[in-house]
Design an enzyme around this catalytic site. Sequence first.
Site, PDB file in Angstrom:
ATOM      1  N   CYS A  75       0.838  -1.188   0.000  1.00 44.85           N
ATOM      2  CA  CYS A  75       0.000   0.000   0.000  1.00 44.85           C
ATOM      3  C   CYS A  75       0.881   1.249   0.000  1.00 44.85           C
ATOM      4  CB  CYS A  75      -0.911   0.000   1.228  1.00 44.85           C
ATOM      5  SG  CYS A  75      -1.954   1.476   1.374  1.00 44.85           S
ATOM      6  N   CYS A  78       0.444   3.139   3.520  1.00 51.09           N
ATOM      7  CA  CYS A  78       0.873   2.603   4.824  1.00 51.09           C
ATOM      8  C   CYS A  78       1.886   1.455   4.766  1.00 51.09           C
ATOM      9  CB  CYS A  78      -0.340   2.167   5.634  1.00 51.09           C
ATOM     10  SG  CYS A  78      -1.142   0.665   5.028  1.00 51.09           S
ATOM     11  N   CYS A  93      -6.428  -4.555 -19.396  1.00 44.23           N
ATOM     12  CA  CYS A  93      -7.489  -3.636 -18.997  1.00 44.23           C
ATOM     13  C   CYS A  93      -6.965  -2.226 -18.721  1.00 44.23           C
ATOM     14  CB  CYS A  93      -8.232  -4.174 -17.774  1.00 44.23           C
ATOM     15  SG  CYS A  93      -7.225  -4.320 -16.291  1.00 44.23           S
ATOM     16  N   CYS A 124      -7.321  -1.234   1.379  1.00 43.12           N
ATOM     17  CA  CYS A 124      -6.242  -1.722   2.232  1.00 43.12           C
ATOM     18  C   CYS A 124      -6.827  -2.042   3.602  1.00 43.12           C
ATOM     19  CB  CYS A 124      -5.148  -0.662   2.355  1.00 43.12           C
ATOM     20  SG  CYS A 124      -3.871  -1.097   3.559  1.00 43.12           S
ATOM     21  N   CYS A 127      -5.184   0.610   6.410  1.00 42.75           N
ATOM     22  CA  CYS A 127      -5.461   2.050   6.468  1.00 42.75           C
ATOM     23  C   CYS A 127      -6.769   2.452   5.792  1.00 42.75           C
ATOM     24  CB  CYS A 127      -4.304   2.847   5.872  1.00 42.75           C
ATOM     25  SG  CYS A 127      -4.153   2.737   4.078  1.00 42.75           S
ATOM     26  N   HIS A 130      -8.371   3.266  -0.748  1.00 41.37           N
ATOM     27  CA  HIS A 130      -9.012   2.668  -1.923  1.00 41.37           C
ATOM     28  C   HIS A 130      -7.926   2.143  -2.860  1.00 41.37           C
ATOM     29  CE1 HIS A 130     -11.729   2.099  -5.289  1.00 41.37           C
ATOM     30  NE2 HIS A 130     -10.914   2.838  -6.048  1.00 41.37           N
ATOM     31  N   HIS A 133     -10.924  -2.522  -7.610  1.00 40.15           N
ATOM     32  CA  HIS A 133     -12.078  -3.420  -7.539  1.00 40.15           C
ATOM     33  C   HIS A 133     -11.657  -4.844  -7.885  1.00 40.15           C
ATOM     34  CE1 HIS A 133     -13.951   0.541  -7.957  1.00 40.15           C
ATOM     35  NE2 HIS A 133     -14.943   0.000  -7.270  1.00 40.15           N
ATOM     36  N   ASP A 137     -13.505 -12.435 -13.430  1.00 39.74           N
ATOM     37  CA  ASP A 137     -13.078 -12.822 -14.774  1.00 39.74           C
ATOM     38  C   ASP A 137     -11.562 -13.029 -14.865  1.00 39.74           C
ATOM     39  OD1 ASP A 137     -12.233 -10.195 -14.545  1.00 39.74           O
ATOM     40  OD2 ASP A 137     -13.250  -9.483 -16.344  1.00 39.74           O
ATOM     41  N   ARG A 145      -9.937 -11.234 -10.590  1.00 39.21           N
ATOM     42  CA  ARG A 145      -9.052 -10.195 -11.130  1.00 39.21           C
ATOM     43  C   ARG A 145      -9.148  -8.988 -10.211  1.00 39.21           C
ATOM     44  NH1 ARG A 145     -10.330  -5.808 -14.844  1.00 39.21           N
ATOM     45  NH2 ARG A 145     -12.315  -6.877 -15.223  1.00 39.21           N
ATOM     46  N   CYS A 147      -8.214  -5.583  -9.840  1.00 35.17           N
ATOM     47  CA  CYS A 147      -7.849  -4.507 -10.756  1.00 35.17           C
ATOM     48  C   CYS A 147      -7.495  -3.295  -9.888  1.00 35.17           C
ATOM     49  CB  CYS A 147      -9.039  -4.232 -11.667  1.00 35.17           C
ATOM     50  SG  CYS A 147      -8.733  -3.054 -12.950  1.00 35.17           S
TER      51      CYS A 147
END
Length: 159
Positions: A75, A78, A93, A124, A127, A130, A133, A137, A145, A147
């Site tokens: 991360c 953190c 992607c 995470c 902490c 974000h 997602h 697939d 996956r 992503c």
Amino acid sequence: MKYISIISLVLITACATQGQSKKDKSSGSYTINKTDAEWKSELSDLEYYILREKGTERPGTGKYDDHDEIGLYVCAACGNPLFNSDTKFDAHCGWPSYFQYATDSSVVELQDNSHGMRRTEIQCARCGGHLGHVFNDGPPPTGLRYCINSVSLDFIKEE
């Protein structure tokens, strides 16, 4: 032999956070809790936008999308171990993708109904930053996956 240093780092991190739980979805608590002002002072504008405001980097622009060194992705906010490089794959992607996270203390999954979609957000576990997602697939063995925004990651190269 090449996995020993990564495993050691994960174990050291796990020991350092022993007794601290990952996100309790009912209370919203994380093991690292900082004020908005603290995060703003520690993160770049782009890191803050993605990690704290749940933004997304443009596809194909992230530093780890086309990255193939051996090591551990952590991360960016953190240092929590998130993904081992041997779980990374090219999903075509525009974002780095992984089929499995590093440890049970790596991520938490939350329902995300933003933008008129039903998705599973990845944060995470330490902490609450974000990350991206997860989708169904991906390749075997998990079929998942993860992503992830490159901005949400730092990389520790295996020595």
